[in-house]
Write a protein that holds these residues in place. Structure first.
Motif, short mmCIF file in Angstrom:
data_model
loop_
_atom_site.label_atom_id
_atom_site.label_comp_id
_atom_site.label_asym_id
_atom_site.label_seq_id
_atom_site.Cartn_x
_atom_site.Cartn_y
_atom_site.Cartn_z
N LEU A 47 -29.66 3.72 8.41
CA LEU A 47 -27.80 4.81 8.73
C LEU A 47 -26.99 3.99 9.62
N TYR A 48 -27.34 2.29 9.92
CA TYR A 48 -26.55 1.54 11.05
C TYR A 48 -26.18 0.55 9.57
N ALA A 49 -26.90 0.20 9.22
CA ALA A 49 -26.55 -1.08 8.53
C ALA A 49 -25.66 -0.55 6.65
N LEU A 50 -26.56 0.48 6.20
CA LEU A 50 -26.05 1.21 4.62
C LEU A 50 -25.36 2.63 5.15
N GLY A 51 -25.23 3.83 6.11
CA GLY A 51 -24.71 4.46 5.94
C GLY A 51 -25.21 5.65 5.36
N PHE A 52 -24.97 6.60 5.19
CA PHE A 52 -24.95 8.60 4.64
C PHE A 52 -23.19 7.33 3.40
N SER A 53 -24.51 7.73 1.45
CA SER A 53 -23.49 7.09 0.75
C SER A 53 -23.86 7.77 -0.13
N GLU A 54 -23.52 8.23 -0.79
CA GLU A 54 -23.36 8.52 -2.76
C GLU A 54 -22.68 7.41 -3.59
N THR A 55 -23.40 6.47 -3.22
CA THR A 55 -22.97 5.78 -4.97
C THR A 55 -22.80 5.95 -5.49
N ASP A 56 -24.71 7.04 -6.18
CA ASP A 56 -25.18 7.58 -6.95
C ASP A 56 -25.92 8.39 -7.28
N SER A 57 -26.13 9.34 -8.05
CA SER A 57 -27.02 10.44 -6.99
C SER A 57 -28.51 9.70 -6.83
N ARG A 58 -29.21 8.93 -7.49
CA ARG A 58 -30.13 8.22 -6.16
C ARG A 58 -29.84 7.80 -5.02
N VAL A 59 -29.27 7.49 -4.87
CA VAL A 59 -28.72 7.15 -2.85
C VAL A 59 -28.32 8.41 -2.32
N LEU A 60 -27.81 9.39 -2.92
CA LEU A 60 -26.85 10.71 -1.86
C LEU A 60 -28.22 11.29 -2.59
N PHE A 61 -29.30 11.57 -3.09
CA PHE A 61 -30.22 12.52 -2.76
C PHE A 61 -30.96 11.78 -2.20
N HIS A 62 -31.57 10.34 -1.89
CA HIS A 62 -31.76 9.92 -0.37
C HIS A 62 -31.27 9.53 0.40
N SER A 63 -30.33 10.15 0.56
CA SER A 63 -29.54 9.85 1.88
C SER A 63 -29.77 11.25 2.95
N LEU A 64 -29.62 12.48 1.54
CA LEU A 64 -29.38 13.61 2.41
C LEU A 64 -30.91 14.16 2.92
N PHE A 65 -31.97 13.58 1.48
CA PHE A 65 -33.39 13.83 1.60
C PHE A 65 -33.82 12.95 2.77
N GLY A 66 -33.13 11.86 3.18
CA GLY A 66 -33.97 10.62 4.49
C GLY A 66 -33.50 11.76 5.88
N CYS A 67 -32.06 12.72 6.00
CA CYS A 67 -31.51 13.14 6.45
C CYS A 67 -32.70 14.52 6.54
N LEU A 68 -32.86 15.37 5.80
CA LEU A 68 -33.64 16.01 5.92
C LEU A 68 -34.81 16.19 6.42
N PHE A 69 -35.54 15.04 5.83
CA PHE A 69 -36.72 14.72 6.87
C PHE A 69 -36.98 14.40 8.03
N TYR A 70 -35.84 13.85 9.15
CA TYR A 70 -35.97 14.26 10.57
C TYR A 70 -35.50 15.56 10.77
N GLY A 71 -34.72 16.07 10.52
CA GLY A 71 -34.49 17.66 10.55
C GLY A 71 -35.64 18.45 10.38
N ILE A 72 -36.27 18.26 9.10
CA ILE A 72 -37.93 18.99 9.26
C ILE A 72 -38.99 18.16 10.32
N PHE A 73 -38.54 16.91 10.46
CA PHE A 73 -40.28 16.19 11.36
C PHE A 73 -39.60 16.78 13.17
N VAL A 74 -38.35 17.08 13.16
CA VAL A 74 -38.12 17.97 14.66
C VAL A 74 -38.64 19.32 14.48
N THR A 75 -38.35 19.69 13.60
CA THR A 75 -38.92 21.37 13.23
C THR A 75 -40.39 21.65 13.79
#
Length: 189
Positions: free
Chosen positions: A116-144
């Motif tokens: 989050l700090y060094a790279l931010g949320f990015s969508e430079t390609d599909s791998r990076v986009l899905f990594h960013s989305l699922f990374g955020c989703l991981f902590y959302g599910i963890f909190v849940t």
């Protein structure tokens, strides 16, 4: 209607409401992390750890530790729910399950902070986009899941589903980051 049946229905209603509230809080957490990652100006640097060639190598290895611990989480959950042949799980399995989960999340926090700090949320390609989305989703599910673990009256499938989703999302995040790093850079420190 008997008093027991009425009590069970009220308890189930409260359990269902708790699930809904936990999911909403988890979703807001995932959205907040994504928004921070998108709005925050990436710094493109990280703190290097002695013995590692780069911050990315540290991330890949910490993520790998988290996945290995999550694999133990999966096996221990199957044992505790008696889904593995052989009878009851050993007495120590519950404590080991809890601690392996704590350590997995602890290993994942520096990875998330770096992302989050060094790279931010990015969508430079599909791998990076899905990594960013699922990374955020991981902590959302963890909190849940953490909220749900403190609630009574939940249906029996709620915690296993939350745990399974958490495991799946962590593995997907690892596949789109650490595995990718190891394939492109080799298995190095």
């Amino acid at each position: 209607m008997s008093e027991t049946v009425a009590t069970q229905r009220i308890s189930r209603s409260r359990g269902d409401a708790a699930v809904l509230i936990a999911v909403v809080i988890g979703a807001l957490t995932a959205i907040a992390l994504g928004a921070f990652g998108k709005i925050h100006q990436p710094q493109f640097f990280s703190i290097s750890v002695a013995g590692f060639s780069s911050g990315t190598a540290v991330k890949a290895w910490l993520a790998t530790v988290a996945v290995v611990l999550a694999l133990f989480q999966l096996v221990s959950a199957f044992a505790m729910y008696r889904l593995i042949p052989g009878g009851r799980a050993p007495a120590w399995m519950g404590a080991a399950h809890v601690w392996s989960g704590r350590l997995a999340v602890l290993a994942s926090v520096p990875v998330a902070v770096h992302c989050l700090y060094a790279l931010g949320f990015s969508e430079t390609d599909s791998r990076v986009l899905f990594h960013s989305l699922f990374g955020c989703l991981f902590y959302g599910i963890f909190v849940t899941k953490m909220i749900l673990l403190t609630r009574n009256g939940l249906r029996g499938w709620v915690i296993p589903i939350a745990g399974g989703l958490l495991f799946f999302v962590l593995v997907y995040v690892w596949l789109t980051s650490a595995l990718w790093f190891f394939q492109t850079s080799g298995i190095t420190l």
